[in-house]
Write a protein that holds these residues in place. Structure first.
Motif, PDB file in Angstrom:
ATOM      1  N   THR A  47       6.338  -0.063 -28.904  1.00 19.75           N
ATOM      2  CA  THR A  47       6.883   1.019 -28.089  1.00 19.75           C
ATOM      3  C   THR A  47       6.044   1.135 -26.825  1.00 19.75           C
ATOM      4  OG1 THR A  47       7.717   2.236 -29.986  1.00 19.75           O
ATOM      5  CG2 THR A  47       7.131   3.558 -28.094  1.00 19.75           C
ATOM      6  N   ILE A  48       6.701   1.353 -25.689  1.00 27.67           N
ATOM      7  CA  ILE A  48       5.941   1.559 -24.458  1.00 27.67           C
ATOM      8  C   ILE A  48       5.690   3.061 -24.303  1.00 27.67           C
ATOM      9  CG2 ILE A  48       5.777   1.123 -21.975  1.00 27.67           C
ATOM     10  CD1 ILE A  48       8.012  -0.933 -22.231  1.00 27.67           C
ATOM     11  N   LYS A  49       4.414   3.416 -24.221  1.00 25.67           N
ATOM     12  CA  LYS A  49       4.080   4.831 -24.042  1.00 25.67           C
ATOM     13  C   LYS A  49       3.847   5.086 -22.552  1.00 25.67           C
ATOM     14  CE  LYS A  49       1.247   7.023 -27.116  1.00 25.67           C
ATOM     15  NZ  LYS A  49      -0.113   7.455 -27.534  1.00 25.67           N
ATOM     16  N   PHE A  50       4.820   5.782 -21.942  1.00 23.72           N
ATOM     17  CA  PHE A  50       4.722   6.104 -20.520  1.00 23.72           C
ATOM     18  C   PHE A  50       4.133   7.502 -20.350  1.00 23.72           C
ATOM     19  CE2 PHE A  50       8.197   2.972 -20.173  1.00 23.72           C
ATOM     20  CZ  PHE A  50       7.868   2.309 -18.996  1.00 23.72           C
ATOM     21  N   GLY A  51       3.230   7.653 -19.417  1.00 27.07           N
ATOM     22  CA  GLY A  51       2.739   8.981 -19.056  1.00 27.07           C
ATOM     23  C   GLY A  51       3.471   9.450 -17.819  1.00 27.07           C
ATOM     24  N   THR A  52       3.788  10.740 -17.783  1.00 28.95           N
ATOM     25  CA  THR A  52       4.374  11.325 -16.585  1.00 28.95           C
ATOM     26  C   THR A  52       3.907  12.756 -16.459  1.00 28.95           C
ATOM     27  OG1 THR A  52       6.403  11.436 -15.269  1.00 28.95           O
ATOM     28  CG2 THR A  52       6.558  12.300 -17.511  1.00 28.95           C
TER      29      THR A  52
ATOM     30  N   LYS B 275      14.000  -4.592 -25.715  1.00 31.97           N
ATOM     31  CA  LYS B 275      14.281  -4.074 -27.064  1.00 31.97           C
ATOM     32  C   LYS B 275      13.055  -3.373 -27.638  1.00 31.97           C
ATOM     33  CE  LYS B 275      18.102  -7.089 -28.280  1.00 31.97           C
ATOM     34  NZ  LYS B 275      18.347  -7.404 -26.866  1.00 31.97           N
ATOM     35  N   MET B 276      12.382  -2.624 -26.765  1.00 29.12           N
ATOM     36  CA  MET B 276      11.201  -1.888 -27.213  1.00 29.12           C
ATOM     37  C   MET B 276      11.548  -0.404 -27.274  1.00 29.12           C
ATOM     38  SD  MET B 276       8.344  -3.825 -24.929  1.00 29.12           S
ATOM     39  CE  MET B 276       6.811  -3.454 -25.756  1.00 29.12           C
ATOM     40  N   GLY B 277      10.754   0.339 -28.011  1.00 28.98           N
ATOM     41  CA  GLY B 277      10.929   1.784 -28.045  1.00 28.98           C
ATOM     42  C   GLY B 277      10.253   2.386 -26.813  1.00 28.98           C
ATOM     43  N   VAL B 278      10.515   3.666 -26.548  1.00 31.20           N
ATOM     44  CA  VAL B 278       9.907   4.318 -25.393  1.00 31.20           C
ATOM     45  C   VAL B 278       9.459   5.720 -25.774  1.00 31.20           C
ATOM     46  CG1 VAL B 278      12.162   5.076 -24.476  1.00 31.20           C
ATOM     47  CG2 VAL B 278      10.217   4.834 -22.916  1.00 31.20           C
ATOM     48  N   LYS B 279       8.256   6.071 -25.315  1.00 29.90           N
ATOM     49  CA  LYS B 279       7.731   7.408 -25.632  1.00 29.90           C
ATOM     50  C   LYS B 279       7.177   8.003 -24.344  1.00 29.90           C
ATOM     51  CE  LYS B 279       5.344  10.168 -28.845  1.00 29.90           C
ATOM     52  NZ  LYS B 279       5.896  11.261 -28.071  1.00 29.90           N
ATOM     53  N   ILE B 280       7.405   9.283 -24.132  1.00 30.81           N
ATOM     54  CA  ILE B 280       6.901   9.947 -22.928  1.00 30.81           C
ATOM     55  C   ILE B 280       5.787  10.930 -23.298  1.00 30.81           C
ATOM     56  CG2 ILE B 280       7.477  11.516 -21.001  1.00 30.81           C
ATOM     57  CD1 ILE B 280       8.764   8.723 -20.705  1.00 30.81           C
ATOM     58  N   GLU B 281       4.669  10.819 -22.589  1.00 30.87           N
ATOM     59  CA  GLU B 281       3.587  11.803 -22.735  1.00 30.87           C
ATOM     60  C   GLU B 281       3.588  12.604 -21.443  1.00 30.87           C
ATOM     61  OE1 GLU B 281       1.174  12.357 -25.090  1.00 30.87           O
ATOM     62  OE2 GLU B 281       1.954  10.831 -26.451  1.00 30.87           O
ATOM     63  N   ASN B 282       3.789  13.907 -21.553  1.00 34.33           N
ATOM     64  CA  ASN B 282       3.860  14.762 -20.368  1.00 34.33           C
ATOM     65  C   ASN B 282       2.511  15.443 -20.151  1.00 34.33           C
ATOM     66  OD1 ASN B 282       4.842  16.319 -18.264  1.00 34.33           O
ATOM     67  ND2 ASN B 282       5.798  17.831 -19.623  1.00 34.33           N
ATOM     68  N   ILE B 283       1.766  14.990 -19.141  1.00 33.96           N
ATOM     69  CA  ILE B 283       0.432  15.563 -18.900  1.00 33.96           C
ATOM     70  C   ILE B 283       0.249  15.913 -17.424  1.00 33.96           C
ATOM     71  CG2 ILE B 283      -0.627  14.430 -20.889  1.00 33.96           C
ATOM     72  CD1 ILE B 283      -1.771  12.319 -19.160  1.00 33.96           C
ATOM     73  N   GLU B 284      -0.857  16.552 -17.091  1.00 31.69           N
ATOM     74  CA  GLU B 284      -1.098  16.940 -15.705  1.00 31.69           C
ATOM     75  C   GLU B 284      -1.174  15.702 -14.820  1.00 31.69           C
ATOM     76  OE1 GLU B 284      -4.416  19.563 -15.250  1.00 31.69           O
ATOM     77  OE2 GLU B 284      -3.347  21.178 -16.284  1.00 31.69           O
ATOM     78  N   PHE B 285      -0.652  15.830 -13.609  1.00 30.56           N
ATOM     79  CA  PHE B 285      -0.592  14.677 -12.706  1.00 30.56           C
ATOM     80  C   PHE B 285      -1.983  14.082 -12.486  1.00 30.56           C
ATOM     81  CE2 PHE B 285      -0.383  12.544  -8.585  1.00 30.56           C
ATOM     82  CZ  PHE B 285       0.673  11.675  -8.816  1.00 30.56           C
ATOM     83  N   ASP B 286      -2.923  14.974 -12.289  1.00 26.49           N
ATOM     84  CA  ASP B 286      -4.316  14.595 -12.041  1.00 26.49           C
ATOM     85  C   ASP B 286      -4.960  13.772 -13.157  1.00 26.49           C
ATOM     86  OD1 ASP B 286      -5.140  15.388  -9.670  1.00 26.49           O
ATOM     87  OD2 ASP B 286      -6.203  17.203 -10.306  1.00 26.49           O
TER      88      ASP B 286
ATOM     89  N   ASN C 277      -8.102   5.060 -20.079  1.00 22.85           N
ATOM     90  CA  ASN C 277      -8.673   5.260 -21.420  1.00 22.85           C
ATOM     91  C   ASN C 277      -7.869   4.597 -22.519  1.00 22.85           C
ATOM     92  OD1 ASN C 277     -10.643   6.833 -20.400  1.00 22.85           O
ATOM     93  ND2 ASN C 277      -9.682   8.792 -20.931  1.00 22.85           N
ATOM     94  N   GLY C 278      -6.710   4.063 -22.165  1.00 20.29           N
ATOM     95  CA  GLY C 278      -5.869   3.427 -23.177  1.00 20.29           C
ATOM     96  C   GLY C 278      -4.975   4.395 -23.936  1.00 20.29           C
ATOM     97  N   GLN C 279      -4.887   5.649 -23.471  1.00 25.20           N
ATOM     98  CA  GLN C 279      -4.002   6.608 -24.144  1.00 25.20           C
ATOM     99  C   GLN C 279      -2.543   6.380 -23.749  1.00 25.20           C
ATOM    100  OE1 GLN C 279      -7.163   9.662 -22.859  1.00 25.20           O
ATOM    101  NE2 GLN C 279      -5.509  10.865 -23.749  1.00 25.20           N
ATOM    102  N   LEU C 280      -2.338   5.667 -22.658  1.00 26.08           N
ATOM    103  CA  LEU C 280      -0.988   5.388 -22.170  1.00 26.08           C
ATOM    104  C   LEU C 280      -0.880   3.891 -21.891  1.00 26.08           C
ATOM    105  CD1 LEU C 280      -0.855   8.120 -19.374  1.00 26.08           C
ATOM    106  CD2 LEU C 280       0.170   8.329 -21.647  1.00 26.08           C
ATOM    107  N   ASP C 281       0.362   3.360 -21.944  1.00 28.52           N
ATOM    108  CA  ASP C 281       0.567   1.962 -21.548  1.00 28.52           C
ATOM    109  C   ASP C 281       0.886   1.864 -20.062  1.00 28.52           C
ATOM    110  OD1 ASP C 281       0.403   0.933 -24.225  1.00 28.52           O
ATOM    111  OD2 ASP C 281       2.385   1.792 -24.586  1.00 28.52           O
ATOM    112  N   ALA C 282       1.556   2.880 -19.538  1.00 30.11           N
ATOM    113  CA  ALA C 282       1.977   2.849 -18.139  1.00 30.11           C
ATOM    114  C   ALA C 282       2.175   4.268 -17.642  1.00 30.11           C
ATOM    115  CB  ALA C 282       3.281   2.075 -18.012  1.00 30.11           C
TER     116      ALA C 282
END
Ligand code: ARG
Length: 252
Positions: free
Chosen positions: A32-37, A72-83, A91-96
């Motif tokens: 799964t690709i973990k995207f931060g936004t 064909k990968m899963g996708v997950k969104i982590e919603n955090i402060e822009f900064d 830190n490796g908490q996100l993939d992109a």
């Protein structure tokens, strides 16, 4: 009889290997690709009842979903402060990171960027009838910006007085309530804010505010993911998919 048992064992082993191989391609299997936004940036990312990825909606969210679907990968969104996005990526908490993020020389020192997918510029939002007609008129006035956005860098480099807030909507409230004279923020987001708040207008100043390009960030050296992202963006751009998303979410 022995031969048959052996044959069954071989078939079973092959079937197992095949299942294991196929299931690697399934969602939620460490694949799964973990995207931060930072979902405070319409039309690129915002929270809605019917988002494209769970409650997350917008141009960037549709792009993130398409990238994951392409492989064909899963996708997950982590919603955090822009900064905090680029730190979390390092830190490796996100993939992109996909967050209407402008490519800057400074950011390039800590992360790698994909090819750009959108061109934007900073604009000034003022109240109708404001004496502010260009960036130079911000001199001696109070401008609101969002902390860590390129808009903050622009106003700070111009040397004008400003206050920083955590969210774009807070800046707009300051302006609406007469607590500041202007807001400097990215063009498409500014359009969204003025359509939601009657009495506000956009002032453009292309002599002062240069074009900015949005791209997706990955951890330095993560070429495997970067190549995938670039291939997907290239395809979306050539198929006109990103322009279509712009129309859909900006209502042009
Ligand atoms: N383009 C600006 C920057 O890179 C603002 C991006 C804000 N994005 C967000 N998702 N809150 O600094």
């Amino acid at each position: 009889m022995k031969k048959l048992t052996k044959l069954i064992a071989v078939i079973a082993a092959a079937a197992f290997t095949l299942t294991a191989f196929v299931s690697c391609g399934k969602k939620g299997n460490g694949n799964t690709i973990k995207f931060g936004t930072n979902a405070e940036f319409p039309p690129f990312e915002f929270i809605s009842a019917n988002g494209v990825i769970e409650q997350f909606d917008g141009i960037d969210m549709a792009i993130a979903k398409q990238i994951a679907d392409d492989y064909k990968m899963g996708v997950k969104i982590e919603n955090i402060e822009f900064d905090s996005l680029l730190i979390a990526l390092q830190n490796g908490q996100l993939d992109a990171v996909i967050a209407g993020m402008t490519v800057t020389e400074e950011r390039k020192l800590s992360v790698d960027f994909s090819i750009p997918y959108y061109t934007a510029t900073q604009v000034i939002i003022v109240k109708e009838g404001s004496p502010i007609k260009s960036a130079a008129d911000l001199d001696g006035k109070l401008t609101s910006v969002v902390q860590g956005y390129t808009g903050e860098t622009c106003v700070s480099e111009l040397g004008y007085k400003y206050e920083s807030f955590k969210k774009g909507t807070e800046c707009i409230m300051e302006l609406v309530n007469g607590k500041c004279d202007a807001v400097v923020i990215d063009s498409a987001t500014a359009q969204k804010y003025i359509s939601d708040n009657p009495g506000l207008v956009i002032i453009e100043d292309n002599n002062v505010f240069a074009h900015e390009e949005y791209a997706i960030a990955v951890k330095k050296g993560n070429t495997v993911l970067l190549n995938k992202i670039n291939a997907s963006i290239t395809k979306m751009l050539s198929e006109g998919k990103i322009a279509e998303l712009g129309d859909k979410y900006c209502g042009n």
